[in-house]
Design a protein around this motif. Structure first.
Motif: not given
Length: 230
Positions: A8, A12-13, A15-20, A88
Motif C-alpha cells: 500500500t 493510501q495508508a 487515508f485508510d487510517t483516517h477513515r478508520f 490503527m
C-alpha cells in the motif's frame, strides 16, 4: 507459489487510517451521548434509574463507561508495538502524515496529538493499571488517582482533543471536516428514559385510583382472560 502481498502506498495508508479513525470517533460520540443521557443528565434522571432498577442500571453504567474508556484510550496507543505489531491510532495517522506532507504542515498535527495525549494522561494510566490489567500496588494502596472512575469532564476533554486533531488533518488534507459531536442523533437511551418515566406515571395513576389496572395494563388482563377461556 504463495500469494504476493500488495504494498500500500503511504498516501493510501494515510487515508485508510483516517477513515478508520473517523468511524471510531463517530461511534464513540454516539455511545458517549447515550451514557450522558442516562447517567450524566441530572440527579432526577439518576433517581429515576435507581427507582426502576438501580442494580441493573449500575451494571449498565459500569459496562458502558469501561467500554467507552477502552475504545477511546486505545486510539492514542503507539503507532507500533514491537517489531511487527502496528496499531490503527492517531499516532499512526501523524507518523504517516510525516511521510506524505511537508514538515511545516505536520507541526500543527504534532501539537494537536500532544494535546490529546495530555488530556488523556490519567485515563491511559487507569486503562493500563485498572481496566486492561489489575496492578497490585494500585489496588493494595487503593490509589484513587488510578481507581476512580473517569469523570465526565475528563472524557469530554479527551474526545474534544481527538476531534480537534482529526479536524486539523481534514483541513490540512482538503477533506470535508466532520462534525463528530453532531453524530449523536436521537438515541435509544432517550427512548429508555421516556419509557421508564411513563411507566412510573402510569403506576402512580393506578395507585391513586385515577386509572384502573385493566386500563393501565390491558395486555396482562387479556392474557389472563384468554387463558381462563381455555
Amino acid at each position: 507459489m504463495g500469494k504476493q502481498s500488495i504494498k500500500t502506498s503511504p498516501e493510501q495508508a494515510l487515508f485508510d487510517t483516517h477513515r478508520f479513525l473517523k468511524i471510531q470517533l463517530v461511534t464513540l460520540h454516539s455511545r458517549w451521548q447515550d451514557y450522558r443521557n442516562l447517567f450524566g443528565h441530572s440527579q432526577e434522571r439518576v433517581d429515576l434509574l435507581n427507582q426502576c432498577a438501580g442494580g441493573f442500571f449500575h451494571s449498565i453504567q459500569f459496562a458502558m463507561l469501561q467500554q467507552i474508556e477502552l475504545c477511546m484510550v486505545r486510539l492514542l496507543d503507539p503507532a507500533e508495538q514491537g517489531k511487527s505489531s502496528k496499531n490503527m491510532t492517531f499516532q499512526r495517522l501523524v507518523h504517516l502524515t510525516e511521510a506524505v506532507y511537508q514538515e511545516s504542515q505536520v507541526i500543527h498535527l504534532r501539537q494537536m496529538l500532544e494535546r490529546a495525549m495530555e488530556c488523556s494522561t490519567r485515563l491511559r494510566r487507569r486503562r493500563n493499571k485498572a481496566v486492561a490489567h489489575l496492578d497490585v500496588k494500585a489496588i493494595q494502596n487503593e490509589d484513587q488517582v488510578i481507581l476512580e472512575w473517569p469523570r465526565i469532564e475528563e472524557v469530554d476533554a479527551s474526545l474534544k482533543a481527538m476531534v480537534d486533531l482529526a479536524n486539523a488533518f481534514e483541513q490540512m488534507s482538503g477533506l470535508p471536516m466532520m462534525f463528530y459531536e453532531l453524530a449523536d442523533n436521537w438515541s435509544g437511551s432517550e427512548a429508555v428514559v421516556n419509557h421508564l418515566t411513563n411507566s412510573i406515571r402510569l403506576k402512580q395513576l393506578v395507585k391513586d385510583g385515577t386509572l384502573s389496572r385493566e386500563l393501565a395494563y390491558p395486555s396482562r388482563f387479556c392474557s389472563k382472560n384468554s387463558q381462563a377461556a381455555r
